[in-house]
Scaffold this motif. Structure first.
Motif, PDB file in Angstrom:
ATOM      1  N   GLY A 105      45.551  51.904  52.646  1.00  0.00           N
ATOM      2  CA  GLY A 105      44.491  50.948  52.029  1.00  0.00           C
ATOM      3  C   GLY A 105      44.191  50.702  50.618  1.00  0.00           C
ATOM      4  O   GLY A 105      43.554  49.884  50.306  1.00  0.00           O
ATOM      5  N   ILE A 106      44.736  51.764  49.758  1.00  0.00           N
ATOM      6  CA  ILE A 106      44.538  51.788  48.632  1.00  0.00           C
ATOM      7  C   ILE A 106      45.823  51.372  47.668  1.00  0.00           C
ATOM      8  O   ILE A 106      45.993  51.469  46.434  1.00  0.00           O
ATOM      9  N   THR A 107      46.964  50.928  48.195  1.00  0.00           N
ATOM     10  CA  THR A 107      48.151  50.478  47.868  1.00  0.00           C
ATOM     11  C   THR A 107      48.187  49.056  47.657  1.00  0.00           C
ATOM     12  O   THR A 107      47.296  48.383  48.221  1.00  0.00           O
ATOM     13  N   THR A 122      37.978  44.944  44.098  1.00  0.00           N
ATOM     14  CA  THR A 122      37.436  44.493  45.242  1.00  0.00           C
ATOM     15  C   THR A 122      37.583  45.287  46.606  1.00  0.00           C
ATOM     16  O   THR A 122      37.214  44.681  47.495  1.00  0.00           O
ATOM     17  N   SER A 123      38.338  46.580  46.572  1.00  0.00           N
ATOM     18  CA  SER A 123      38.610  47.078  47.829  1.00  0.00           C
ATOM     19  C   SER A 123      37.588  48.068  48.183  1.00  0.00           C
ATOM     20  O   SER A 123      37.290  49.003  47.656  1.00  0.00           O
ATOM     21  N   GLU A 124      37.081  48.018  49.487  1.00  0.00           N
ATOM     22  CA  GLU A 124      36.117  48.972  49.798  1.00  0.00           C
ATOM     23  C   GLU A 124      36.979  50.187  50.351  1.00  0.00           C
ATOM     24  O   GLU A 124      36.325  51.313  50.154  1.00  0.00           O
ATOM     25  N   ALA A 125      38.326  50.089  50.560  1.00  0.00           N
ATOM     26  CA  ALA A 125      39.049  51.506  50.884  1.00  0.00           C
ATOM     27  C   ALA A 125      38.992  52.150  49.336  1.00  0.00           C
ATOM     28  O   ALA A 125      39.003  53.448  49.786  1.00  0.00           O
ATOM     29  N   VAL A 126      39.012  51.525  48.466  1.00  0.00           N
ATOM     30  CA  VAL A 126      38.978  52.340  46.996  1.00  0.00           C
ATOM     31  C   VAL A 126      37.755  53.031  46.929  1.00  0.00           C
ATOM     32  O   VAL A 126      37.733  53.971  46.527  1.00  0.00           O
ATOM     33  N   ALA A 164      34.887  58.207  46.944  1.00  0.00           N
ATOM     34  CA  ALA A 164      33.790  59.234  47.602  1.00  0.00           C
ATOM     35  C   ALA A 164      34.534  60.401  48.008  1.00  0.00           C
ATOM     36  O   ALA A 164      33.915  61.590  47.793  1.00  0.00           O
ATOM     37  N   LYS A 165      35.452  60.173  48.890  1.00  0.00           N
ATOM     38  CA  LYS A 165      36.370  61.285  49.389  1.00  0.00           C
ATOM     39  C   LYS A 165      36.905  62.249  48.549  1.00  0.00           C
ATOM     40  O   LYS A 165      36.726  63.684  49.054  1.00  0.00           O
ATOM     41  N   ILE A 166      37.305  61.843  47.207  1.00  0.00           N
ATOM     42  CA  ILE A 166      37.960  63.049  46.324  1.00  0.00           C
ATOM     43  C   ILE A 166      37.068  63.564  45.650  1.00  0.00           C
ATOM     44  O   ILE A 166      37.357  64.347  44.778  1.00  0.00           O
TER      45      ILE A 166
END
Length: 121
Positions: A44-46, A76-80, A85-87
């Motif tokens: 999703g971040i590609t 504009t990416s929610e996945a980013v 937050a994850k990292i």
């Protein structure tokens, strides 16, 4: 603060890699799934499929345009946002990519984007 590194998927893993994330939309050629040591695969971040295909038609000529468009996708990416937050808890995150091109590849753009946005939070 989290250190973001980039590395080709074909390089051996090292203890200093920390949290290893595959950041290619497609599985790397010639790499068996059981041989790649990674903690997450973040498709999703590609770059979007359309952007990736356009870039590969002329990597040298399209590099500047690709860089700008990919950064816009990242903004504009929610996945980013979820990935940032994850990292945060990790000291080191290594972004794994398959491209033979060490400079003109999306992992370098993603690395710079993440470093900038981790520094802002």
């Amino acid at each position: 603060m989290t250190q973001i590194k980039i590395k080709r998927v074909y390089e051996d893993p090292e203890p200093t890699d920390g949290y290893r994330v595959l950041v290619d939309r497609l599985w790397p050629r010639g790499m068996k799934k059981e041989h790649l040591k990674y903690d997450a695969w973040e498709k999703g971040i590609t770059p979007s499929t359309e952007l990736r295909k356009w870039f590969h038609k002329n990597p040298v000529g399209n590099w500047e345009g690709f860089s700008a468009m990919y950064r816009k996708e990242l903004e504009t990416s929610e996945a980013v946002q979820d990935f940032l937050a994850k990292i945060k808890p990790y000291k080191t995150v290594t972004l794994l990519y398959a491209s033979k091109e060490p400079v003109r590849n999306h992992a370098r753009i993603l690395q710079q984007f993440l470093e900038t946005h981790l520094g802002e939070s």
